[in-house]
Design an enzyme around this catalytic site. Sequence first.
Site, mmCIF file in Angstrom:
data_model
loop_
_atom_site.group_PDB
_atom_site.id
_atom_site.type_symbol
_atom_site.label_atom_id
_atom_site.label_comp_id
_atom_site.label_asym_id
_atom_site.label_seq_id
_atom_site.Cartn_x
_atom_site.Cartn_y
_atom_site.Cartn_z
ATOM 1 N N GLU A 97 0.868 -1.177 0.000
ATOM 2 C CA GLU A 97 0.000 0.000 0.000
ATOM 3 C C GLU A 97 0.899 1.218 0.000
ATOM 4 O O GLU A 97 1.964 1.219 0.618
ATOM 5 C CB GLU A 97 -0.902 0.052 1.246
ATOM 6 N N TYR A 109 7.711 2.412 -7.539
ATOM 7 C CA TYR A 109 7.013 1.143 -7.678
ATOM 8 C C TYR A 109 6.617 0.882 -9.138
ATOM 9 O O TYR A 109 6.745 -0.229 -9.641
ATOM 10 C CB TYR A 109 5.782 1.092 -6.775
#
Length: 145
Positions: A97, A109
């Site tokens: 998350e 990411y």
Amino acid sequence: MQAHHLPQVLAVERAANAHPWSEANLRDSLQAGYPGWVLIDGERIIGYAILMIAVGEAQVLNIVVSPERRREGLGRVLMECMIEAAKTAQCELMLLEVRRSNAAAIALYRAYGFAQIGLRRHYYRSDDGVGEDAFVLTLPLAQPG
């Protein structure tokens, strides 16, 4: 990461986050046996990461770089450690998350191929008391079958 690293890890956590993990959170992660890494410059910890591995999945619990050392590729070093550990453990995917507002982390990411699979409303604490949304991202590590 080992128990003797916790005071410095906690200092990095507090410097980097408005709502940091507690010492108990960090200690619990170590006691649970979750793999963790520290980046050390000289004798000073400048970043850390903690990963949880369970039943074919790896979850990034935390990845933090000291604010004054950001944009040096240190987050990439930590991600490489976690991805390698997840592959070694034969995980099929990684999950994490990330705060909706954390553009730098999201870019990191995405550079590794993470894709959004969900949204957790008001997941993170925030100063407004409402909470900040989290994007749920995943990275496939192994082809099924």
